[in-house]
Design a protein around this motif. Sequence first.
Motif, PDB file in Angstrom:
ATOM      1  N   SER A 296      12.453  35.035  40.475  1.00 39.83           N
ATOM      2  CA  SER A 296      12.671  34.933  42.043  1.00 39.83           C
ATOM      3  C   SER A 296      13.090  33.409  42.485  1.00 39.83           C
ATOM      4  CB  SER A 296      11.521  35.279  42.798  1.00 39.83           C
ATOM      5  OG  SER A 296      10.540  34.659  42.459  1.00 39.83           O
ATOM      6  N   TYR A 297      12.431  32.449  41.970  1.00 39.10           N
ATOM      7  CA  TYR A 297      12.469  30.972  42.171  1.00 39.10           C
ATOM      8  C   TYR A 297      14.055  30.388  41.871  1.00 39.10           C
ATOM      9  CZ  TYR A 297      12.262  25.877  42.321  1.00 39.10           C
ATOM     10  OH  TYR A 297      12.429  24.523  42.613  1.00 39.10           O
ATOM     11  N   LEU A 298      14.326  31.090  40.605  1.00 42.80           N
ATOM     12  CA  LEU A 298      15.511  30.603  39.893  1.00 42.80           C
ATOM     13  C   LEU A 298      16.627  31.058  40.831  1.00 42.80           C
ATOM     14  CD1 LEU A 298      15.062  31.017  36.257  1.00 42.80           C
ATOM     15  CD2 LEU A 298      15.088  28.935  37.443  1.00 42.80           C
ATOM     16  N   ILE A 299      16.834  32.372  41.364  1.00 45.24           N
ATOM     17  CA  ILE A 299      17.739  32.894  42.147  1.00 45.24           C
ATOM     18  C   ILE A 299      17.801  32.201  43.735  1.00 45.24           C
ATOM     19  CG2 ILE A 299      18.336  34.861  43.609  1.00 45.24           C
ATOM     20  CD1 ILE A 299      18.963  35.608  40.727  1.00 45.24           C
ATOM     21  N   ALA A 300      16.578  31.718  44.080  1.00 42.06           N
ATOM     22  CA  ALA A 300      16.633  30.966  45.350  1.00 42.06           C
ATOM     23  C   ALA A 300      17.239  29.704  45.163  1.00 42.06           C
ATOM     24  CB  ALA A 300      15.309  31.111  45.960  1.00 42.06           C
ATOM     25  N   TYR A 301      16.749  28.901  44.039  1.00 43.89           N
ATOM     26  CA  TYR A 301      17.018  27.509  43.768  1.00 43.89           C
ATOM     27  C   TYR A 301      18.518  27.463  43.346  1.00 43.89           C
ATOM     28  CZ  TYR A 301      17.180  22.889  41.363  1.00 43.89           C
ATOM     29  OH  TYR A 301      17.651  21.709  41.098  1.00 43.89           O
ATOM     30  N   LEU A 302      19.107  28.296  42.546  1.00 48.24           N
ATOM     31  CA  LEU A 302      20.516  28.170  42.148  1.00 48.24           C
ATOM     32  C   LEU A 302      21.450  28.639  43.241  1.00 48.24           C
ATOM     33  CD1 LEU A 302      20.508  29.780  38.771  1.00 48.24           C
ATOM     34  CD2 LEU A 302      20.613  27.296  39.240  1.00 48.24           C
ATOM     35  N   SER A 303      21.105  29.703  44.060  1.00 46.73           N
ATOM     36  CA  SER A 303      21.917  29.958  45.181  1.00 46.73           C
ATOM     37  C   SER A 303      22.070  28.893  46.472  1.00 46.73           C
ATOM     38  CB  SER A 303      21.525  31.373  45.680  1.00 46.73           C
ATOM     39  OG  SER A 303      20.191  31.341  46.448  1.00 46.73           O
ATOM     40  N   THR A 304      21.117  28.073  46.424  1.00 50.76           N
ATOM     41  CA  THR A 304      21.100  27.086  47.123  1.00 50.76           C
ATOM     42  C   THR A 304      22.347  26.186  47.298  1.00 50.76           C
ATOM     43  OG1 THR A 304      18.626  26.817  47.086  1.00 50.76           O
ATOM     44  CG2 THR A 304      19.774  24.870  48.266  1.00 50.76           C
ATOM     45  N   PHE A 305      22.836  25.743  45.931  1.00 47.91           N
ATOM     46  CA  PHE A 305      23.901  24.900  45.742  1.00 47.91           C
ATOM     47  C   PHE A 305      25.105  25.698  45.285  1.00 47.91           C
ATOM     48  CE2 PHE A 305      21.541  24.333  41.884  1.00 47.91           C
ATOM     49  CZ  PHE A 305      22.644  24.718  40.792  1.00 47.91           C
ATOM     50  N   MET A 306      25.168  26.918  44.907  1.00 49.41           N
ATOM     51  CA  MET A 306      26.175  27.622  44.329  1.00 49.41           C
ATOM     52  C   MET A 306      26.286  29.140  44.604  1.00 49.41           C
ATOM     53  SD  MET A 306      25.541  28.714  40.488  1.00 49.41           S
ATOM     54  CE  MET A 306      25.298  27.218  39.859  1.00 49.41           C
ATOM     55  N   THR A 307      27.201  29.661  44.924  1.00 50.39           N
ATOM     56  CA  THR A 307      27.292  31.018  45.454  1.00 50.39           C
ATOM     57  C   THR A 307      27.190  31.928  44.341  1.00 50.39           C
ATOM     58  OG1 THR A 307      28.750  30.581  47.353  1.00 50.39           O
ATOM     59  CG2 THR A 307      28.721  33.177  46.565  1.00 50.39           C
ATOM     60  N   LEU A 308      26.312  32.880  44.189  1.00 51.18           N
ATOM     61  CA  LEU A 308      25.972  33.938  42.928  1.00 51.18           C
ATOM     62  C   LEU A 308      26.794  35.121  43.302  1.00 51.18           C
ATOM     63  CD1 LEU A 308      22.157  33.502  42.316  1.00 51.18           C
ATOM     64  CD2 LEU A 308      24.025  32.344  41.052  1.00 51.18           C
ATOM     65  N   ASN A 309      27.748  35.566  42.215  1.00 49.33           N
ATOM     66  CA  ASN A 309      28.193  36.597  42.251  1.00 49.33           C
ATOM     67  C   ASN A 309      28.084  37.787  41.521  1.00 49.33           C
ATOM     68  OD1 ASN A 309      30.552  35.621  44.445  1.00 49.33           O
ATOM     69  ND2 ASN A 309      30.789  34.091  43.054  1.00 49.33           N
ATOM     70  N   PRO A 310      28.553  39.041  41.877  1.00 51.81           N
ATOM     71  CA  PRO A 310      28.269  39.907  40.754  1.00 51.81           C
ATOM     72  C   PRO A 310      28.675  39.876  39.430  1.00 51.81           C
ATOM     73  CG  PRO A 310      29.238  40.948  42.784  1.00 51.81           C
ATOM     74  CD  PRO A 310      29.205  39.365  42.834  1.00 51.81           C
ATOM     75  N   GLY A 311      28.009  39.916  38.371  1.00 50.83           N
ATOM     76  CA  GLY A 311      28.491  39.475  37.116  1.00 50.83           C
ATOM     77  C   GLY A 311      28.120  38.310  36.496  1.00 50.83           C
ATOM     78  N   ASP A 312      27.823  37.578  37.459  1.00 51.13           N
ATOM     79  CA  ASP A 312      27.141  36.073  36.909  1.00 51.13           C
ATOM     80  C   ASP A 312      25.873  36.260  36.055  1.00 51.13           C
ATOM     81  OD1 ASP A 312      29.126  34.678  38.307  1.00 51.13           O
ATOM     82  OD2 ASP A 312      27.776  34.242  39.904  1.00 51.13           O
ATOM     83  N   LEU A 313      25.772  35.384  35.097  1.00 48.84           N
ATOM     84  CA  LEU A 313      24.539  35.491  34.111  1.00 48.84           C
ATOM     85  C   LEU A 313      23.798  34.281  34.485  1.00 48.84           C
ATOM     86  CD1 LEU A 313      26.535  36.307  31.132  1.00 48.84           C
ATOM     87  CD2 LEU A 313      25.493  38.050  32.702  1.00 48.84           C
ATOM     88  N   ILE A 314      22.310  34.661  34.343  1.00 50.00           N
ATOM     89  CA  ILE A 314      21.474  33.499  34.560  1.00 50.00           C
ATOM     90  C   ILE A 314      20.331  33.530  33.373  1.00 50.00           C
ATOM     91  CG2 ILE A 314      19.523  32.193  35.706  1.00 50.00           C
ATOM     92  CD1 ILE A 314      20.765  33.347  38.299  1.00 50.00           C
TER      93      ILE A 314
END
Length: 291
Positions: A226-244
Motif C-alpha cells: 500500500s505504501y509503494l502504491i501511494a509513494y510511486l503514484s505521488t510522482f508518476m501516473t500508474l496505468n493498467p498493466g504497469d508492474l511494480i
Amino acid sequence: MRLLSFRSGDHESFGVVADGGVIDAGVHLPGRVGTLKAAIAGDRFGAVAELAAGAEHDYALDEIEFLPTIPDPGKIVCIGINYGNRNEEYRDGSAAPRYPSVFMRTPDSIVGHEQAIQRPPESEQLDYEGEVVLVIGKRGRRIAAESAWDHIAGLTLMNEGSVRDWLRHGKFNVTQGKNFSRSGSLGPWLVTADKFHAPDALHLTTRVNGELRQDDTTANLKFPFSYLIAYLSTFMTLNPGDLIATGTPAGAGARFDPPRYLRAGDIVEVNVPEIGTLRNRVEDELVDPGR
C-alpha cells in the motif's frame, strides 16, 4: 482467477487457466480483446470469469509457450532493499533507508515462465532475486494508501535477474546491471486481487537446483504494498498493466562467501503458494562473432 499471456505457433493471446488447461480469452471474449493488458484496462475480468465458468480449454499447459505475464507493460518499476534484513547484507554500516530505492527495467530484459534466462558473456555474475510483483489494474495518481488495493489487478512473480558487477558501473544508479536482455523472468501468471486475503503476509521462496536460497514473508517488507502504491503514484501516473516488483529477500548469490552466481544449466524457482512457481533454466547467451 489465474490469467496468463502465451504464444502458440504464430498466435499470441492471453487466457485463463481452468481444469489444467488454458481457455483462449483473446479469441473467445466478446470484442476480441487480444492482450491481458487490454483486458485489465477495459475492466473485462467479469467477462473472463464467465468465460472460465463455461468454456472448454483450448490448450494444455504443456502446449503453449509462456510469455511474460504482461508482455507489453508501460512501466516496470523495481524496488530495492525492501525486506527487513536486506540492508544488513550490505555490511556498510548505513542506516535503513527512509524512502524506497526505485529503478526501472525494460520489457526485453525479462522472459516468461519455463523460458531460458541468459547469462551474458560480459559477466560471470548473473544473480537471482525472487520477488512478488503488483500488476496495476486502475489508473491513478496520488493514490491514498488505504485505497491502494483498489488499483491492483493482481499479483505475479519475478526473478529480477541482476548482473552484479555491472550494477556498480554507475555511481548513482544500477540500470546497466538490471537490464541485460533476457536476464530475468516474469510469471507464470497473474492471480487476481480478489484471491488474496492477507496480501502483506505472503511466503516467498527462491530455490536454485532445488536448494532453498531465499525464504521470507512480505510481512517483513519495510515499505509494504500500500505504501509503494501511494509513494510511486505521488510522482508518476500508474496505468493498467504497469508492474511494480516489490523487492527481494536476503539470500541472493552475491551474499554467500564465496558468491554463488548462476551458471548454465541451473534451474531457478520462485514460489509463493497463493500464486504458484516461476521456473526458468539458465543458459549462456550465444553471441555471433561476426556481428
